[in-house]
Design a protein around this motif. Structure first.
Motif, short mmCIF file in Angstrom:
data_model
loop_
_atom_site.label_atom_id
_atom_site.label_comp_id
_atom_site.label_asym_id
_atom_site.label_seq_id
_atom_site.Cartn_x
_atom_site.Cartn_y
_atom_site.Cartn_z
N ASN A 99 0.82 -1.22 0.00
CA ASN A 99 0.00 0.00 0.00
C ASN A 99 0.85 1.26 0.00
O ASN A 99 0.32 2.36 0.13
N LEU A 100 2.16 1.11 -0.13
CA LEU A 100 3.15 2.20 -0.18
C LEU A 100 3.37 2.88 1.17
O LEU A 100 4.52 3.06 1.60
N THR A 101 2.31 3.26 1.87
CA THR A 101 2.48 4.01 3.11
C THR A 101 3.22 3.22 4.17
O THR A 101 3.92 3.80 5.01
N ALA A 124 1.77 -1.57 -6.45
CA ALA A 124 1.46 -0.59 -5.41
C ALA A 124 0.10 0.06 -5.64
O ALA A 124 -0.20 0.51 -6.74
N SER A 125 -0.69 0.11 -4.59
CA SER A 125 -2.01 0.72 -4.68
C SER A 125 -1.91 2.24 -4.69
O SER A 125 -1.35 2.85 -3.78
N LEU A 126 -2.46 2.84 -5.73
CA LEU A 126 -2.59 4.30 -5.81
C LEU A 126 -3.86 4.58 -6.62
O LEU A 126 -3.80 4.73 -7.84
N VAL A 134 -7.51 10.04 -3.48
CA VAL A 134 -6.78 9.02 -2.71
C VAL A 134 -7.13 9.11 -1.23
O VAL A 134 -7.43 8.09 -0.59
N ARG A 138 -8.66 6.17 1.13
CA ARG A 138 -7.69 5.48 1.98
C ARG A 138 -7.37 6.20 3.30
O ARG A 138 -6.67 5.65 4.13
N THR A 142 -2.79 9.89 3.23
CA THR A 142 -2.23 8.72 2.54
C THR A 142 -1.64 9.09 1.18
O THR A 142 -0.67 8.46 0.74
N SER A 146 2.11 8.25 0.12
CA SER A 146 2.32 7.40 -1.06
C SER A 146 3.30 8.05 -2.03
O SER A 146 4.17 7.38 -2.59
N LEU A 168 1.60 0.34 -10.66
CA LEU A 168 0.58 0.97 -9.83
C LEU A 168 -0.79 0.37 -10.13
O LEU A 168 -1.02 -0.17 -11.21
#
Length: 311
Positions: A99-101, A124-126, A134, A138, A142, A146, A168
């Motif tokens: 989820n990157l974060t 990666a979720s974006l 976003v 999320r 976030t 991200s 992505l």
């Protein structure tokens, strides 16, 4: 007409199984509104070292070509680094869905180098290239996190057209289908490059499946029936042969076997071996696939899978 009735008989069963996808737990540092896993910080389900060892043995036995690791935030499993390190010794391709974060959280800052050292492909979720969309899906902050994680990944060599792949994922912010994947990829690349200097390899468009938090939000707004009709009306027979369930097995955190991550969340066991320990002993992995009407999400429009559009 039910989903399975619209499929040719030969599509109702698997092809050659090349991927093993494992959900290593539902714990996550985020609680996204679209999450079909309903992952979050308060979840405690996690894959044990014993199950992971069985996964590795199954990979050796059946010579899977790809290990696809998901969650939750898979990085939060205490045995995650061990699993990746061991898996790199026995198969050529490892994907981690991040989820990157999480890459900015205390205790996880080393992961970018770890990923690069082990040649891990990242998905990666974006869900959008704008902060407003976003953060709406999320949680506040976030998007900023991200973007910072993506900059660090680029600095480590990810997403620049070389060996370190960074893809992505886009998913719609409501009850509608994704736009054309190629056009959205071009839009993402333009906006992220111009505004933040960020590069990546590919964009995958994924249709929201009506389950988990997304289904609950549709029910609350009275949109669930309309969304299901949208999925049915946009059934694409050209996408059906490429559904991900035809080429992979899905393993839950407890080792149970499913056709896909969505069936896993509905506790719909696959036909054939029931857990990873039986998979090790199995002579044949081919099976009749268990379908439900939410599978229309995988064949609506251009189709949808963990690798994006299908047709």
């Amino acid at each position: 007409m039910s989903f399975i009735e619209r499929l040719a008989p030969e599509i109702r069963k698997t092809g050659e199984i090349s991927t093993i996808q494992i959900n290593v737990g539902k714990i996550c540092n985020l609680a996204c509104s679209h999450c079909h896993v309903q992952a979050g910080p308060k979840r405690t389900e996690t894959m044990s070292r014993v199950v992971m060892e069985a996964v590795l043995e199954a990979i050796r036995t059946h010579k899977f070509q790809t290990l696809d690791i998901t969650g939750g935030a898979p990085e939060m499993n205490e045995n995650f680094r061990w699993l990746v390190s061991e898996a790199t010794k026995i198969l050529p391709h490892i994907i981690v869905r991040t989820n990157l974060t999480i890459l900015l959280e205390k205790g996880y800052e080393d992961l970018i180098k770890f990923y690069a050292d082990h040649d891990v492909e990242l998905v990666a979720s974006l869900p959008c290239y704008t902060q407003e969309n976003v953060d709406a899906q999320r949680g506040h902050g976030t998007f900023k996190a991200s973007i910072e994680a993506l900059k660090r990944l680029n600095a480590a060599g990810y997403g620049r057209g070389g060996a370190l792949k960074l893809n992505l994922v886009y998913n719609p912010g409501g009850a509608f289908l994704p736009g054309a994947q190629a056009q959205l990829e071009a839009d993402y690349k333009r906006e992220l490059k111009q505004n933040f200097g960020i590069e990546f390899d590919h964009l995958f468009t994924i249709t929201n499946v009506p389950m988990g938090r997304f289904a609950k939000s549709l029910e609350k707004s009275g949109e669930l029936a309309g969304y299901m009709k949208l999925l049915r009306d946009n059934f694409n027979p050209c996408a059906a042969p490429n559904m991900m369930c035809r080429f992979q097995i899905s393993v839950g955190y407890d080792g149970k076997i499913y056709d896909c991550d969505f069936n896993q969340m509905q506790a719909l066991a696959a036909n054939g071996p029931k857990d990873i320990f039986e998979i090790i002993k199995a002579k044949e992995l081919g099976r009749q696939i268990v379908f439900r009407d939410y599978c229309y999400a995988c064949t609506a429009g251009a189709g949808s899978s963990c690798g994006g559009a299908l047709a």
